[in-house]
Scaffold this active site. Sequence first.
Site, mmCIF file in Angstrom:
data_model
loop_
_atom_site.group_PDB
_atom_site.id
_atom_site.type_symbol
_atom_site.label_atom_id
_atom_site.label_comp_id
_atom_site.label_asym_id
_atom_site.label_seq_id
_atom_site.Cartn_x
_atom_site.Cartn_y
_atom_site.Cartn_z
ATOM 1 N N GLU A 18 -3.572 7.500 -4.306
ATOM 2 C CA GLU A 18 -3.639 6.952 -5.438
ATOM 3 C C GLU A 18 -5.134 7.018 -5.644
ATOM 4 O O GLU A 18 -5.973 7.031 -5.433
ATOM 5 C CB GLU A 18 -3.925 5.516 -4.864
ATOM 6 C CG GLU A 18 -3.245 3.990 -5.718
ATOM 7 C CD GLU A 18 -3.096 2.929 -4.971
ATOM 8 O OE1 GLU A 18 -3.963 1.929 -6.036
ATOM 9 O OE2 GLU A 18 -2.011 2.649 -4.619
ATOM 10 N N ARG B 120 0.431 -1.048 -0.275
ATOM 11 C CA ARG B 120 -0.012 0.069 0.042
ATOM 12 C C ARG B 120 1.350 1.044 -0.415
ATOM 13 O O ARG B 120 1.747 1.362 0.201
ATOM 14 C CB ARG B 120 -1.036 -0.228 1.474
ATOM 15 C CG ARG B 120 -2.443 -0.935 1.134
ATOM 16 C CD ARG B 120 -2.970 -0.764 0.127
ATOM 17 N NE ARG B 120 -3.927 -1.185 0.304
ATOM 18 C CZ ARG B 120 -4.259 -2.692 0.163
ATOM 19 N NH1 ARG B 120 -3.551 -2.974 -1.018
ATOM 20 N NH2 ARG B 120 -6.072 -3.184 -0.069
ATOM 21 N N HIS C 54 -1.599 0.444 -10.031
ATOM 22 C CA HIS C 54 -1.630 -1.132 -8.886
ATOM 23 C C HIS C 54 -2.111 -2.361 -9.551
ATOM 24 O O HIS C 54 -3.873 -2.701 -9.291
ATOM 25 C CB HIS C 54 -2.883 -0.513 -7.839
ATOM 26 C CG HIS C 54 -3.176 -0.877 -6.141
ATOM 27 N ND1 HIS C 54 -3.521 -0.688 -5.058
ATOM 28 C CD2 HIS C 54 -3.482 -2.677 -6.407
ATOM 29 C CE1 HIS C 54 -3.881 -0.964 -4.828
ATOM 30 N NE2 HIS C 54 -3.694 -2.050 -4.829
HETATM 31 C C1 DGY Z 1 -5.411 -6.292 -3.081
HETATM 32 O O1 DGY Z 1 -6.303 -6.893 -2.855
HETATM 33 O O2 DGY Z 1 -5.467 -6.170 -1.089
HETATM 34 C C2 DGY Z 1 -4.604 -6.158 -3.922
HETATM 35 O O3 DGY Z 1 -4.167 -4.364 -3.398
HETATM 36 C C3 DGY Z 1 -5.814 -5.549 -4.656
HETATM 37 O O4 DGY Z 1 -6.070 -6.732 -5.722
#
Ligand code: DGY
Length: 332
Positions: A268, A239, A287
């Site tokens: 983001e 993240r 992402h």
């Molecule tokens: C998640 O699943 O947390 C990813 O960041 C997106 O697939």
Amino acid sequence: MAERPRVLVTRQVHPDAIRRMADVCELDIWTEDRPIPREELLARVVDKDGLYCMLTERVDEELLARAPRLRVVSNMAVGYDNVDVAACVRRGIPVGNTPGVLTDATADLAFALILAAARRLVEAVDYVRAGRWQTWSPSLLLGHDVYGATLGILGMGRIGAAVARRATGFGMRVIYHSRRRHEEVEAALGATYVDLNTLLQEADVLSIHTPLTPETYHLIGEAELRRMKPTAILVNTARGGVVDPKALYRALQEGWIAYAALDVTEPEPIPPDDPLLTLPNCIVVPHIGSATQATRRRMALIAAENLIAGVQGKRLPYCVNPEVYGNGPDKE
Ligand code: DGY
């Protein structure tokens, strides 16, 4: 006939998952390929029994207060920092996520970013496309060896371990720092547990796999970046909020570290005029860690099963707040 549960689905997901939910529920689907606007979300959730959402939706007190009938929040992601889980617990609402099925896709992308950064692939492609390739040169686009380098994993969960597994094929030395030791990974992959300081000082590649929590917010800031090697590569597929972007910009510009490859950013999406995008030694992708056809289908189906269980008053197959059932944590 009993009324079917009403469910808001905040994006068009895999048709198999939609069909599965449509068998049991009345679906209200936001079909545009952009996040549902906040006001629209708040308006549509009012009469819903279930919410099937993405990491782009903030599920907080305000939303929950608008949705008195809500019995389940099913997040189509493994990460759930977009959901106020404590607020859901207070209301007895189970929250589902999609662990396991995106581990390898995300680890593949992390490794792709490691290789792309170390071998300057994006710069090399741009170089050729710009018509600058005139001759072979002994000093053209020199990068760093991945083979034999030290990989530092921050957060040895499923994805961290899957990246470590890939690293063994590249003859990398693997060190890691995590909330707790993972003896099974140490035994299977020869990974060594170290404190955060050692991780930062010794890693040639630092790959981040820790969830975003109040404790990990900006965990990698100026002090941490200054401890890294000037040749180090930072890769983030977890993240964006785990890394302080202002400190990262300075680190890349002033040479505290060599390169960054980011699948996630803060904020983001990253604004097109963000200074990080002006740096030749920073790669950003949007992402896409779990973005393979098969993986997204599996995520959509698991989220559908969580959703259906929730509206039917059954235990969610993958629940992040099992305390709502009053009998302790689920075993993973
Ligand atoms: C998640 O699943 O947390 C990813 O960041 C997106 O697939």
